[in-house]
Design a protein around this motif. Structure first.
Motif, PDB file in Angstrom:
ATOM      1  N   PHE A 144       0.821  -1.216   0.000  1.00 30.82           N
ATOM      2  CA  PHE A 144       0.000   0.000   0.000  1.00 30.82           C
ATOM      3  C   PHE A 144       0.853   1.263   0.000  1.00 30.82           C
ATOM      4  O   PHE A 144       0.595   2.214  -0.746  1.00 30.82           O
ATOM      5  N   TYR A 145       1.881   1.276   0.819  1.00 31.01           N
ATOM      6  CA  TYR A 145       2.688   2.489   0.949  1.00 31.01           C
ATOM      7  C   TYR A 145       3.695   2.649  -0.184  1.00 31.01           C
ATOM      8  O   TYR A 145       4.389   3.672  -0.253  1.00 31.01           O
ATOM      9  N   GLU A 146       3.762   1.656  -1.072  1.00 29.17           N
ATOM     10  CA  GLU A 146       4.581   1.788  -2.281  1.00 29.17           C
ATOM     11  C   GLU A 146       3.794   2.435  -3.418  1.00 29.17           C
ATOM     12  O   GLU A 146       4.386   2.892  -4.400  1.00 29.17           O
ATOM     13  N   LEU A 147       2.478   2.451  -3.306  1.00 30.44           N
ATOM     14  CA  LEU A 147       1.635   2.912  -4.409  1.00 30.44           C
ATOM     15  C   LEU A 147       1.513   4.433  -4.422  1.00 30.44           C
ATOM     16  O   LEU A 147       1.319   5.069  -3.380  1.00 30.44           O
ATOM     17  N   ASP A 148       1.604   4.988  -5.630  1.00 31.15           N
ATOM     18  CA  ASP A 148       1.354   6.410  -5.828  1.00 31.15           C
ATOM     19  C   ASP A 148      -0.017   6.665  -6.437  1.00 31.15           C
ATOM     20  O   ASP A 148      -0.384   7.822  -6.673  1.00 31.15           O
ATOM     21  N   ALA A 149      -0.774   5.605  -6.704  1.00 29.51           N
ATOM     22  CA  ALA A 149      -2.107   5.733  -7.289  1.00 29.51           C
ATOM     23  C   ALA A 149      -2.859   4.430  -7.038  1.00 29.51           C
ATOM     24  O   ALA A 149      -2.240   3.387  -6.750  1.00 29.51           O
ATOM     25  N   PRO A 150      -4.188   4.426  -7.133  1.00 29.22           N
ATOM     26  CA  PRO A 150      -4.942   3.185  -6.955  1.00 29.22           C
ATOM     27  C   PRO A 150      -4.568   2.141  -8.004  1.00 29.22           C
ATOM     28  O   PRO A 150      -4.138   2.467  -9.119  1.00 29.22           O
ATOM     29  N   VAL A 151      -4.750   0.874  -7.648  1.00 24.78           N
ATOM     30  CA  VAL A 151      -4.501  -0.221  -8.584  1.00 24.78           C
ATOM     31  C   VAL A 151      -5.611  -0.233  -9.631  1.00 24.78           C
ATOM     32  O   VAL A 151      -6.798  -0.168  -9.298  1.00 24.78           O
ATOM     33  N   GLY A 152      -5.221  -0.333 -10.898  1.00 25.98           N
ATOM     34  CA  GLY A 152      -6.197  -0.410 -11.975  1.00 25.98           C
ATOM     35  C   GLY A 152      -6.459  -1.848 -12.400  1.00 25.98           C
ATOM     36  O   GLY A 152      -5.640  -2.749 -12.161  1.00 25.98           O
ATOM     37  N   ARG A 153      -7.616  -2.064 -13.027  1.00 29.12           N
ATOM     38  CA  ARG A 153      -7.959  -3.389 -13.544  1.00 29.12           C
ATOM     39  C   ARG A 153      -8.495  -3.258 -14.963  1.00 29.12           C
ATOM     40  O   ARG A 153      -9.259  -2.345 -15.269  1.00 29.12           O
ATOM     41  N   VAL A 154      -8.080  -4.195 -15.808  1.00 31.50           N
ATOM     42  CA  VAL A 154      -8.615  -4.316 -17.165  1.00 31.50           C
ATOM     43  C   VAL A 154      -9.133  -5.732 -17.315  1.00 31.50           C
ATOM     44  O   VAL A 154      -8.347  -6.694 -17.235  1.00 31.50           O
ATOM     45  N   CYS A 155     -10.437  -5.881 -17.507  1.00 37.01           N
ATOM     46  CA  CYS A 155     -11.064  -7.200 -17.526  1.00 37.01           C
ATOM     47  C   CYS A 155     -12.109  -7.253 -18.638  1.00 37.01           C
ATOM     48  O   CYS A 155     -12.394  -6.243 -19.308  1.00 37.01           O
ATOM     49  N   ALA A 156     -12.703  -8.421 -18.809  1.00 34.95           N
ATOM     50  CA  ALA A 156     -13.752  -8.582 -19.806  1.00 34.95           C
ATOM     51  C   ALA A 156     -15.019  -7.862 -19.367  1.00 34.95           C
ATOM     52  O   ALA A 156     -15.267  -7.664 -18.172  1.00 34.95           O
ATOM     53  N   ALA A 157     -15.834  -7.501 -20.356  1.00 36.65           N
ATOM     54  CA  ALA A 157     -17.132  -6.898 -20.061  1.00 36.65           C
ATOM     55  C   ALA A 157     -18.012  -7.919 -19.350  1.00 36.65           C
ATOM     56  O   ALA A 157     -17.881  -9.125 -19.545  1.00 36.65           O
ATOM     57  N   GLU A 158     -18.926  -7.435 -18.527  1.00 34.71           N
ATOM     58  CA  GLU A 158     -19.792  -8.307 -17.726  1.00 34.71           C
ATOM     59  C   GLU A 158     -20.962  -8.814 -18.573  1.00 34.71           C
ATOM     60  O   GLU A 158     -22.140  -8.547 -18.281  1.00 34.71           O
ATOM     61  N   VAL A 159     -20.626  -9.558 -19.608  1.00 32.90           N
ATOM     62  CA  VAL A 159     -21.638 -10.121 -20.509  1.00 32.90           C
ATOM     63  C   VAL A 159     -21.184 -11.514 -20.932  1.00 32.90           C
ATOM     64  O   VAL A 159     -19.987 -11.807 -20.928  1.00 32.90           O
ATOM     65  N   PRO A 160     -22.119 -12.408 -21.303  1.00 36.50           N
ATOM     66  CA  PRO A 160     -21.688 -13.622 -21.996  1.00 36.50           C
ATOM     67  C   PRO A 160     -20.912 -13.222 -23.245  1.00 36.50           C
ATOM     68  O   PRO A 160     -21.303 -12.282 -23.953  1.00 36.50           O
ATOM     69  N   ILE A 161     -19.806 -13.901 -23.517  1.00 39.36           N
ATOM     70  CA  ILE A 161     -18.955 -13.487 -24.630  1.00 39.36           C
ATOM     71  C   ILE A 161     -19.720 -13.644 -25.952  1.00 39.36           C
ATOM     72  O   ILE A 161     -20.205 -14.728 -26.268  1.00 39.36           O
ATOM     73  N   PRO A 162     -19.831 -12.577 -26.731  1.00 37.46           N
ATOM     74  CA  PRO A 162     -20.608 -12.644 -27.973  1.00 37.46           C
ATOM     75  C   PRO A 162     -19.913 -13.489 -29.043  1.00 37.46           C
ATOM     76  O   PRO A 162     -18.697 -13.677 -29.021  1.00 37.46           O
ATOM     77  N   TYR A 163     -20.717 -13.953 -29.989  1.00 42.50           N
ATOM     78  CA  TYR A 163     -20.171 -14.698 -31.123  1.00 42.50           C
ATOM     79  C   TYR A 163     -19.642 -13.758 -32.203  1.00 42.50           C
ATOM     80  O   TYR A 163     -18.561 -13.987 -32.755  1.00 42.50           O
ATOM     81  N   ALA A 164     -20.373 -12.705 -32.524  1.00 42.51           N
ATOM     82  CA  ALA A 164     -19.974 -11.785 -33.592  1.00 42.51           C
ATOM     83  C   ALA A 164     -18.585 -11.229 -33.314  1.00 42.51           C
ATOM     84  O   ALA A 164     -18.286 -10.803 -32.190  1.00 42.51           O
ATOM     85  N   HIS A 165     -17.731 -11.240 -34.330  1.00 44.18           N
ATOM     86  CA  HIS A 165     -16.323 -10.901 -34.132  1.00 44.18           C
ATOM     87  C   HIS A 165     -16.148  -9.520 -33.512  1.00 44.18           C
ATOM     88  O   HIS A 165     -15.389  -9.364 -32.540  1.00 44.18           O
ATOM     89  N   GLN A 166     -16.834  -8.523 -34.058  1.00 41.16           N
ATOM     90  CA  GLN A 166     -16.642  -7.165 -33.545  1.00 41.16           C
ATOM     91  C   GLN A 166     -17.084  -7.054 -32.089  1.00 41.16           C
ATOM     92  O   GLN A 166     -16.421  -6.408 -31.262  1.00 41.16           O
ATOM     93  N   LEU A 167     -18.190  -7.709 -31.750  1.00 40.74           N
ATOM     94  CA  LEU A 167     -18.674  -7.655 -30.378  1.00 40.74           C
ATOM     95  C   LEU A 167     -17.768  -8.449 -29.443  1.00 40.74           C
ATOM     96  O   LEU A 167     -17.528  -8.047 -28.292  1.00 40.74           O
ATOM     97  N   GLU A 168     -17.264  -9.584 -29.930  1.00 40.80           N
ATOM     98  CA  GLU A 168     -16.345 -10.377 -29.113  1.00 40.80           C
ATOM     99  C   GLU A 168     -15.094  -9.575 -28.781  1.00 40.80           C
ATOM    100  O   GLU A 168     -14.647  -9.542 -27.623  1.00 40.80           O
ATOM    101  N   GLN A 169     -14.518  -8.915 -29.774  1.00 42.18           N
ATOM    102  CA  GLN A 169     -13.318  -8.125 -29.540  1.00 42.18           C
ATOM    103  C   GLN A 169     -13.590  -6.951 -28.606  1.00 42.18           C
ATOM    104  O   GLN A 169     -12.731  -6.565 -27.803  1.00 42.18           O
TER     105      GLN A 169
END
Length: 315
Positions: free
Chosen positions: A272-297
């Motif tokens: 905690f005391y090493e951090l200069d900013a909050p921890v960020g997260r990059v994750c999948a959207a909260e949806v069932p993964i779509p089939y259509a290529h553009q939506l999946e990406q």
């Protein structure tokens, strides 16, 4: 992965492969092509379409002294064997007072990006990493794909190996006889000084691409490949954060209750005391993964999403 299995089967007569379509068909993704011709149907076994049955058979074989590699075609099918994995493979050493070990390796594919639809695009690694008694690994390089299987087979505990479908086409060069990769420690894939990008599996190439983009903008990103999800190498994460003082965790699973949340919590607990900013997260959207290529990406993390999160962390 095929070469790793071939080397293991040549080295140890106790090693055999079993699963759906692994023999005559060569595996759903072609990983076991040619193995049945070399080792025969006794050691490369096609199974009925019953995950509970053949995972249970693998557990029994491991207890009896064999070294089975059980392939579950895609991780969603592992749900049909969760009773075997959770209540037997992971628990029997504890429940027997250490008298019974289960040196079982389960291989399964994970992740999205190949338009396999919502039912075949899950990233459920966190579910397995939650279970005491299992080891969980996620190779993301050709070296680890070849080496970590040997490490898993040497382990006296059940090991689940998650192979991202998007990495099967990855090309690279490995040595003639690589040592068994350890299945305990994370690996720094790129050194940096401004932000730690912590990831694993199929997100590693995208995270490295993001680090290249960030370098062009004058941001030095360190990329840490977790490699092993249980037990997590918390000390490697803490060491990276102590160098950069910013952190972003990247995974393809859904944000809620994911491994990224666990890593972020451990960073807060240890660094905690090493951090200069909050921890960020990059994750999948909260949806069932779509089939259509553009939506999946759009639903799964891309390099641009990692770049944006890193910029926000260091601003």
């Amino acid at each position: 992965m095929r070469e790793a299995m071939r080397e293991a089967m040549r080295r140890d007569d106790r090693v055999f492969l079993m699963g759906e379509d692994v023999a005559a068909y060569g595996g759903c993704f072609g990983v076991s092509l040619g193995l049945v011709e070399e080792f025969g149907a006794e050691r490369v076994r096609d199974t009925p379409l019953s995950e509970s049955a053949f995972v249970g058979a693998g557990i029994g074989a491991a207890i009896a002294g064999m070294r089975p590699i059980v392939e579950i075609m895609t991780v969603n099918f592992s749900l049909l064997a969760m009773d075997q994995i959770l209540n037997t493979a992971a628990a029997i050493q504890h429940m027997s007072g250490g008298q019974v070990r289960v040196p079982l390796v389960i291989r399964t594919t994970t992740g999205a990006g190949r338009q396999l639809g919502a039912q075949h695009s899950h990233s459920l690694e966190t579910w397995f990493a939650h279970i005491p008694g299992l080891r969980v690994v996620a190779p993301a390089t050709v070296d680890d794909a070849r080496g970590m299987l040997a490490g898993a087979l040497d382990c006296p505990d059940p090991v689940v190996v998650f192979e991202h479908t998007g990495l099967y086409g990855l090309q690279g060069t490995v040595g003639d006889a690589p040592d068994a990769a350890d299945i305990d420690t994370a690996r720094v894939r790129r050194r940096g000084s401004d932000v730690s990008l912590v990831t694993y599996g199929g997100c590693l190439p995208r995270t490295l691409a993001a680090a290249d983009t960030l370098a062009d903008e004058g941001i030095s990103a360190e990329v840490l490949d977790l490699r092993t999800l249980r037990p997590l190498d918390s000390s490697a994460v803490a060491a990276s954060v102590s160098r950069t003082h910013h952190a972003v965790v990247v995974e393809e699973a859904w944000r809620s209750g994911g491994l990224a949340a666990e890593v972020a919590a451990r960073i807060m607990e240890s660094s905690f005391y090493e951090l200069d900013a909050p921890v960020g997260r990059v994750c999948a959207a909260e949806v069932p993964i779509p089939y259509a290529h553009q939506l999946e990406q759009a639903a799964i993390p891309q390099a641009a999403d990692v770049v944006a999160a890193a910029r926000q962390a260091v601003d």
